[in-house]
Design a protein around this motif. Structure first.
Motif, short mmCIF file in Angstrom:
data_model
loop_
_atom_site.label_atom_id
_atom_site.label_comp_id
_atom_site.label_asym_id
_atom_site.label_seq_id
_atom_site.Cartn_x
_atom_site.Cartn_y
_atom_site.Cartn_z
N LYS A 15 -0.39 -14.95 50.03
CA LYS A 15 -1.17 -16.20 49.91
C LYS A 15 -2.39 -16.20 50.81
CE LYS A 15 2.11 -19.03 51.10
NZ LYS A 15 3.09 -17.99 51.41
N SER A 18 -5.11 -13.89 49.74
CA SER A 18 -5.79 -14.42 48.56
C SER A 18 -6.79 -15.51 48.95
CB SER A 18 -4.77 -14.98 47.56
OG SER A 18 -3.88 -13.97 47.13
N HIS A 21 -9.89 -14.08 50.50
CA HIS A 21 -10.79 -13.54 49.47
C HIS A 21 -11.57 -14.67 48.79
CE1 HIS A 21 -12.25 -10.99 46.22
NE2 HIS A 21 -11.92 -11.98 45.41
N VAL A 122 1.24 -17.27 44.01
CA VAL A 122 1.07 -15.83 44.27
C VAL A 122 2.46 -15.19 44.32
CG1 VAL A 122 0.05 -14.11 45.79
CG2 VAL A 122 -1.02 -16.36 45.57
N ILE A 150 -0.18 -15.54 39.85
CA ILE A 150 -0.93 -14.38 40.33
C ILE A 150 0.06 -13.26 40.65
CG2 ILE A 150 -2.59 -13.51 42.01
CD1 ILE A 150 -3.68 -15.82 40.34
N ASN A 152 0.53 -10.36 42.27
CA ASN A 152 -0.23 -9.70 43.32
C ASN A 152 0.39 -8.33 43.68
OD1 ASN A 152 -2.36 -9.63 45.20
ND2 ASN A 152 -1.08 -10.51 46.82
N ALA A 181 -3.39 -8.89 40.25
CA ALA A 181 -4.29 -8.76 41.39
C ALA A 181 -3.78 -7.70 42.35
CB ALA A 181 -4.42 -10.10 42.12
N GLY A 184 -4.79 -9.60 46.88
CA GLY A 184 -5.26 -10.97 46.78
C GLY A 184 -6.65 -11.13 46.18
N ASN A 185 -7.16 -10.11 45.53
CA ASN A 185 -8.51 -10.17 44.96
C ASN A 185 -8.47 -10.90 43.62
OD1 ASN A 185 -11.07 -9.70 43.93
ND2 ASN A 185 -11.19 -7.63 44.78
N ILE A 186 -8.76 -12.21 43.66
CA ILE A 186 -8.69 -13.02 42.45
C ILE A 186 -10.03 -13.72 42.21
CG2 ILE A 186 -6.21 -13.37 42.50
CD1 ILE A 186 -6.63 -16.03 43.85
#
Length: 325
Positions: A15, A18, A21, A122, A150, A152, A181, A184-186
Protein backbone atom coordinates in the motif's frame (compact mmCIF):
# COMPACT_ATOMS: atom_id res chain seq x y z
CA UNK A 1 -15.16 19.08 -2.15
CA UNK A 2 -12.09 16.91 -1.75
CA UNK A 3 -11.71 13.92 -4.05
CA UNK A 4 -11.10 11.02 -1.68
CA UNK A 5 -9.87 7.45 -2.13
CA UNK A 6 -9.58 4.63 0.39
CA UNK A 7 -6.55 2.45 -0.35
CA UNK A 8 -6.67 -0.83 1.54
CA UNK A 9 -4.60 -4.00 1.51
CA UNK A 10 -3.37 -6.62 3.95
CA UNK A 11 -0.01 -6.53 5.71
CA UNK A 12 2.83 -6.42 3.22
CA UNK A 13 0.71 -6.00 0.10
CA UNK A 14 2.45 -2.76 -0.94
CA UNK A 15 0.00 0.00 0.00
CA UNK A 16 2.61 2.57 1.04
CA UNK A 17 4.74 1.93 -2.04
CA UNK A 18 1.66 2.38 -4.23
CA UNK A 19 0.80 5.65 -2.51
CA UNK A 20 4.36 6.93 -2.91
CA UNK A 21 4.11 6.22 -6.64
CA UNK A 22 0.79 8.06 -6.89
CA UNK A 23 2.17 11.06 -5.00
CA UNK A 24 5.21 11.18 -7.26
CA UNK A 25 2.89 11.52 -10.26
CA UNK A 26 0.28 13.90 -8.90
CA UNK A 27 -0.53 17.06 -10.89
CA UNK A 28 1.86 19.86 -9.94
CA UNK A 29 -0.98 22.31 -9.35
CA UNK A 30 -2.87 20.10 -6.91
CA UNK A 31 -2.51 19.82 -3.14
CA UNK A 32 -2.78 16.23 -1.89
CA UNK A 33 -3.12 14.86 1.63
CA UNK A 34 -2.65 11.43 3.18
CA UNK A 35 -4.34 10.09 6.31
CA UNK A 36 -2.26 7.10 7.32
CA UNK A 37 -2.96 4.55 10.05
CA UNK A 38 -0.70 1.81 11.36
CA UNK A 39 -1.14 -1.23 13.57
CA UNK A 40 2.12 -0.41 15.34
CA UNK A 41 2.88 2.57 17.54
CA UNK A 42 5.92 4.30 16.05
CA UNK A 43 4.75 5.65 12.69
CA UNK A 44 6.92 4.01 10.02
CA UNK A 45 4.63 4.82 7.10
CA UNK A 46 4.53 8.46 8.18
CA UNK A 47 8.31 8.54 8.03
CA UNK A 48 8.27 6.95 4.57
CA UNK A 49 5.74 9.51 3.32
CA UNK A 50 7.31 12.51 5.06
CA UNK A 51 9.19 13.73 1.98
CA UNK A 52 6.39 13.07 -0.50
CA UNK A 53 5.20 16.67 -0.62
CA UNK A 54 1.72 15.75 0.65
CA UNK A 55 -0.01 16.97 3.79
CA UNK A 56 0.25 14.13 6.27
CA UNK A 57 -1.72 13.06 9.32
CA UNK A 58 -0.81 9.90 11.25
CA UNK A 59 -2.94 7.70 13.49
CA UNK A 60 -0.67 5.06 15.05
CA UNK A 61 -1.42 2.10 17.26
CA UNK A 62 -4.42 0.16 15.98
CA UNK A 63 -7.31 1.05 13.72
CA UNK A 64 -8.35 4.60 12.95
CA UNK A 65 -12.01 3.58 13.17
CA UNK A 66 -11.83 2.26 16.75
CA UNK A 67 -13.66 4.07 19.56
CA UNK A 68 -16.60 4.99 17.31
CA UNK A 69 -14.27 6.40 14.68
CA UNK A 70 -13.04 9.28 16.83
CA UNK A 71 -9.32 9.09 15.86
CA UNK A 72 -10.23 9.00 12.18
CA UNK A 73 -12.70 11.86 12.45
CA UNK A 74 -10.19 14.07 14.26
CA UNK A 75 -7.52 13.42 11.60
CA UNK A 76 -10.03 13.77 8.78
CA UNK A 77 -11.40 17.06 10.07
CA UNK A 78 -7.91 18.49 10.53
CA UNK A 79 -6.87 17.70 6.96
CA UNK A 80 -10.13 18.78 5.32
CA UNK A 81 -10.67 22.02 7.20
CA UNK A 82 -7.11 23.22 7.71
CA UNK A 83 -5.36 21.71 4.69
CA UNK A 84 -8.20 21.99 2.17
CA UNK A 85 -6.55 19.44 -0.17
CA UNK A 86 -7.66 18.73 -3.72
CA UNK A 87 -7.31 15.00 -3.07
CA UNK A 88 -7.15 12.87 0.06
CA UNK A 89 -5.72 9.33 0.15
CA UNK A 90 -6.61 7.25 3.20
CA UNK A 91 -4.32 4.33 4.05
CA UNK A 92 -5.65 2.18 6.91
CA UNK A 93 -3.58 -0.44 8.67
CA UNK A 94 -3.28 -3.77 6.91
CA UNK A 95 -5.32 -5.23 9.75
CA UNK A 96 -8.05 -2.60 9.35
CA UNK A 97 -11.64 -3.34 8.45
CA UNK A 98 -13.07 -1.15 5.66
CA UNK A 99 -16.72 -1.06 6.74
CA UNK A 100 -16.34 1.42 9.60
CA UNK A 101 -14.13 3.70 7.49
CA UNK A 102 -16.53 3.72 4.56
CA UNK A 103 -19.45 4.32 6.93
CA UNK A 104 -17.72 7.44 8.22
CA UNK A 105 -16.75 8.70 4.76
CA UNK A 106 -20.34 8.33 3.51
CA UNK A 107 -21.96 9.87 6.60
CA UNK A 108 -24.19 12.87 6.00
CA UNK A 109 -21.88 15.19 7.95
CA UNK A 110 -19.15 14.70 5.32
CA UNK A 111 -21.32 15.06 2.23
CA UNK A 112 -20.33 18.75 1.72
CA UNK A 113 -16.65 17.92 2.19
CA UNK A 114 -15.90 14.56 0.54
CA UNK A 115 -16.26 13.35 -3.04
CA UNK A 116 -15.67 9.65 -2.47
CA UNK A 117 -14.14 7.94 -5.49
CA UNK A 118 -13.05 4.33 -6.09
CA UNK A 119 -11.71 2.21 -3.25
CA UNK A 120 -8.50 0.40 -4.26
CA UNK A 121 -7.37 -2.82 -2.59
CA UNK A 122 -3.71 -3.72 -3.06
CA UNK A 123 -3.20 -7.50 -3.10
CA UNK A 124 -0.10 -9.64 -3.18
CA UNK A 125 -1.63 -12.71 -4.92
CA UNK A 126 0.73 -14.98 -3.00
CA UNK A 127 -1.36 -14.14 0.08
CA UNK A 128 -4.13 -16.23 -1.47
CA UNK A 129 -1.91 -19.27 -0.87
CA UNK A 130 -1.68 -18.57 2.87
CA UNK A 131 -4.63 -20.17 4.66
CA UNK A 132 -4.32 -17.98 7.74
CA UNK A 133 -4.47 -14.82 5.61
CA UNK A 134 -7.35 -16.09 3.46
CA UNK A 135 -9.36 -16.92 6.59
CA UNK A 136 -8.77 -13.46 8.09
CA UNK A 137 -12.06 -11.52 8.05
CA UNK A 138 -10.38 -8.19 7.38
CA UNK A 139 -8.44 -9.59 4.41
CA UNK A 140 -11.63 -10.95 2.88
CA UNK A 141 -13.62 -7.78 3.51
CA UNK A 142 -10.88 -5.49 2.18
CA UNK A 143 -11.15 -7.35 -1.11
CA UNK A 144 -14.95 -7.44 -0.96
CA UNK A 145 -15.20 -3.67 -0.42
CA UNK A 146 -12.89 -2.70 -3.28
CA UNK A 147 -13.97 -1.17 -6.57
CA UNK A 148 -10.56 -1.96 -8.08
CA UNK A 149 -8.21 -4.83 -7.15
CA UNK A 150 -4.50 -4.07 -7.62
CA UNK A 151 -2.71 -7.39 -8.13
CA UNK A 152 0.67 -6.11 -6.98
CA UNK A 153 4.19 -7.56 -6.84
CA UNK A 154 4.08 -8.97 -10.34
CA UNK A 155 7.84 -9.43 -10.15
CA UNK A 156 7.32 -11.89 -7.28
CA UNK A 157 4.50 -13.85 -8.88
CA UNK A 158 4.67 -17.63 -9.21
CA UNK A 159 2.62 -20.03 -11.28
CA UNK A 160 0.82 -21.04 -8.09
CA UNK A 161 -0.02 -17.46 -7.10
CA UNK A 162 -1.26 -16.65 -10.61
CA UNK A 163 -3.52 -19.70 -10.54
CA UNK A 164 -4.77 -18.76 -7.06
CA UNK A 165 -5.62 -15.26 -8.28
CA UNK A 166 -7.44 -16.62 -11.30
CA UNK A 167 -9.50 -18.98 -9.10
CA UNK A 168 -10.30 -16.16 -6.66
CA UNK A 169 -11.30 -13.81 -9.46
CA UNK A 170 -13.61 -16.35 -11.07
CA UNK A 171 -15.40 -16.78 -7.74
CA UNK A 172 -15.36 -13.26 -6.30
CA UNK A 173 -14.16 -10.76 -8.91
CA UNK A 174 -17.49 -10.05 -10.53
CA UNK A 175 -17.64 -6.96 -12.73
CA UNK A 176 -14.88 -5.14 -10.90
CA UNK A 177 -11.63 -4.02 -12.46
CA UNK A 178 -8.38 -5.91 -11.90
CA UNK A 179 -5.08 -4.12 -12.48
CA UNK A 180 -1.70 -5.85 -12.48
CA UNK A 181 1.21 -3.92 -10.98
CA UNK A 182 4.85 -4.25 -10.00
CA UNK A 183 6.27 -2.32 -7.04
CA UNK A 184 3.05 -0.35 -6.66
CA UNK A 185 3.36 1.28 -10.09
CA UNK A 186 -0.28 2.11 -10.85
CA UNK A 187 -1.97 4.65 -13.12
CA UNK A 188 -3.05 7.81 -11.31
CA UNK A 189 -6.21 7.81 -13.47
CA UNK A 190 -7.55 4.91 -11.38
CA UNK A 191 -8.21 7.36 -8.55
CA UNK A 192 -10.92 9.10 -10.57
CA UNK A 193 -12.86 5.92 -11.24
CA UNK A 194 -16.31 6.11 -9.60
CA UNK A 195 -17.32 4.21 -6.51
CA UNK A 196 -19.42 1.37 -7.90
CA UNK A 197 -19.17 -1.46 -5.35
CA UNK A 198 -21.94 -0.79 -2.84
CA UNK A 199 -22.00 -4.28 -1.31
CA UNK A 200 -23.03 -4.31 2.35
CA UNK A 201 -20.19 -5.58 4.53
CA UNK A 202 -20.60 -7.22 7.92
CA UNK A 203 -18.91 -5.74 10.97
CA UNK A 204 -15.79 -7.79 11.70
CA UNK A 205 -16.02 -9.81 14.89
CA UNK A 206 -12.22 -9.80 15.00
CA UNK A 207 -12.03 -6.04 14.90
CA UNK A 208 -10.52 -5.35 18.32
CA UNK A 209 -7.17 -4.39 19.76
CA UNK A 210 -5.41 -4.34 23.09
CA UNK A 211 -4.39 -0.70 23.16
CA UNK A 212 -1.43 0.27 25.33
CA UNK A 213 -1.80 3.12 27.76
CA UNK A 214 0.35 5.53 25.77
CA UNK A 215 -1.61 6.26 22.62
CA UNK A 216 -2.01 8.78 19.85
CA UNK A 217 0.46 11.27 18.47
CA UNK A 218 2.57 11.20 21.63
CA UNK A 219 3.84 7.84 20.39
CA UNK A 220 5.47 9.54 17.40
CA UNK A 221 8.16 11.39 19.35
CA UNK A 222 10.53 10.82 22.25
CA UNK A 223 10.39 12.71 25.54
CA UNK A 224 13.30 15.08 26.10
CA UNK A 225 16.55 13.35 27.11
CA UNK A 226 15.16 9.87 26.32
CA UNK A 227 17.41 8.10 23.81
CA UNK A 228 15.02 5.34 22.77
CA UNK A 229 11.70 3.74 23.59
CA UNK A 230 9.81 0.53 22.84
CA UNK A 231 6.05 0.23 22.19
CA UNK A 232 3.85 -2.85 21.96
CA UNK A 233 0.44 -3.51 20.45
CA UNK A 234 -1.71 -6.59 19.82
CA UNK A 235 -5.00 -7.54 18.26
CA UNK A 236 -6.70 -9.97 15.87
CA UNK A 237 -4.08 -12.62 16.55
CA UNK A 238 -1.15 -10.32 15.68
CA UNK A 239 1.46 -8.66 17.86
CA UNK A 240 3.69 -5.70 17.07
CA UNK A 241 6.80 -4.32 18.69
CA UNK A 242 8.34 -1.02 17.64
CA UNK A 243 11.33 1.07 18.65
CA UNK A 244 12.14 4.72 18.09
CA UNK A 245 15.68 6.07 18.60
CA UNK A 246 16.84 9.68 18.81
CA UNK A 247 18.73 11.61 16.14
CA UNK A 248 22.08 10.97 17.82
CA UNK A 249 21.78 7.19 17.43
CA UNK A 250 23.41 5.60 14.37
CA UNK A 251 23.31 1.91 13.48
CA UNK A 252 25.85 -0.40 11.87
CA UNK A 253 24.68 -0.78 8.26
CA UNK A 254 25.45 -4.45 7.65
CA UNK A 255 24.37 -5.38 11.15
CA UNK A 256 20.94 -3.76 10.95
CA UNK A 257 20.26 -5.29 7.54
CA UNK A 258 21.14 -8.77 8.81
CA UNK A 259 19.07 -8.19 11.96
CA UNK A 260 16.06 -7.26 9.84
CA UNK A 261 16.59 -10.17 7.44
CA UNK A 262 16.89 -12.79 10.17
CA UNK A 263 14.35 -11.52 12.72
CA UNK A 264 11.91 -14.43 13.31
CA UNK A 265 8.81 -12.36 12.46
CA UNK A 266 6.61 -11.94 9.41
CA UNK A 267 6.85 -8.20 8.90
CA UNK A 268 9.70 -5.68 9.29
CA UNK A 269 9.52 -1.99 8.38
CA UNK A 270 12.18 0.52 9.32
CA UNK A 271 13.71 3.90 8.57
CA UNK A 272 17.15 3.94 10.18
CA UNK A 273 20.11 6.29 10.56
CA UNK A 274 23.33 4.68 9.34
CA UNK A 275 26.84 6.12 8.72
CA UNK A 276 25.98 6.53 5.02
CA UNK A 277 22.76 8.45 5.82
CA UNK A 278 19.46 6.57 5.67
CA UNK A 279 18.32 3.03 5.00
CA UNK A 280 14.69 2.07 4.45
CA UNK A 281 13.89 -1.57 5.16
CA UNK A 282 10.73 -3.36 4.08
CA UNK A 283 10.45 -7.09 4.66
CA UNK A 284 7.41 -9.33 4.23
CA UNK A 285 8.23 -12.96 4.91
CA UNK A 286 11.41 -13.70 2.97
CA UNK A 287 10.98 -10.71 0.62
CA UNK A 288 13.47 -8.03 1.67
CA UNK A 289 13.63 -4.61 0.01
CA UNK A 290 16.17 -1.98 1.04
CA UNK A 291 16.79 1.55 -0.16
CA UNK A 292 19.54 3.94 0.92
CA UNK A 293 19.89 7.71 0.72
CA UNK A 294 22.69 10.06 1.70
CA UNK A 295 20.39 12.28 3.79
CA UNK A 296 19.81 10.99 7.32
CA UNK A 297 16.28 10.89 8.81
CA UNK A 298 15.46 12.91 11.97
CA UNK A 299 15.33 9.68 14.01
CA UNK A 300 15.31 5.90 13.60
CA UNK A 301 12.11 3.85 13.71
CA UNK A 302 11.55 0.13 13.35
CA UNK A 303 8.40 -1.98 13.62
CA UNK A 304 8.02 -5.76 13.74
CA UNK A 305 4.69 -7.60 13.32
CA UNK A 306 4.08 -11.30 13.84
CA UNK A 307 1.13 -13.66 14.11
CA UNK A 308 2.67 -15.58 17.00
CA UNK A 309 4.49 -14.74 20.20
CA UNK A 310 8.02 -13.44 19.66
CA UNK A 311 10.88 -12.88 22.08
CA UNK A 312 10.90 -9.10 21.88
CA UNK A 313 13.48 -8.82 24.68
CA UNK A 314 16.00 -11.00 22.83
CA UNK A 315 15.45 -9.06 19.61
CA UNK A 316 15.89 -5.81 21.50
CA UNK A 317 19.14 -6.95 23.12
CA UNK A 318 20.62 -7.73 19.70
CA UNK A 319 19.27 -4.48 18.21
CA UNK A 320 20.83 -2.35 20.93
CA UNK A 321 24.24 -3.90 20.28
CA UNK A 322 24.12 -2.56 16.71
CA UNK A 323 24.23 1.08 17.83
CA UNK A 324 27.40 2.91 16.83
CA UNK A 325 26.52 6.08 18.76
Amino acid sequence: MTKTNLITGFLGSGKTTSILHLLANKPADEKWAVLVNEFGEVGIDGALLADSGALLKEIPGGCMCCVNGLPMQVGLNTLLRQGKPDRLLIEPTGLGHPKQILDILTAAVYEPWIDLRATLCVLDPRQLLDEKVVLNENFRDQLAAADIIIANKGDRATAESEQALERWWQQYGGARQQVNATQGNIDIALLDQPRSNLAELPTSAAHSHAHPEKKGLAALSLPEHQRWRRSLNSGQGYQSCGWIFDADTTFDTVGILEWARLAPVQRVKAVMRIPEGLVRINRQGADLHIETQSVAPPDSRIELINDADADWNALQTTLLKLRLA
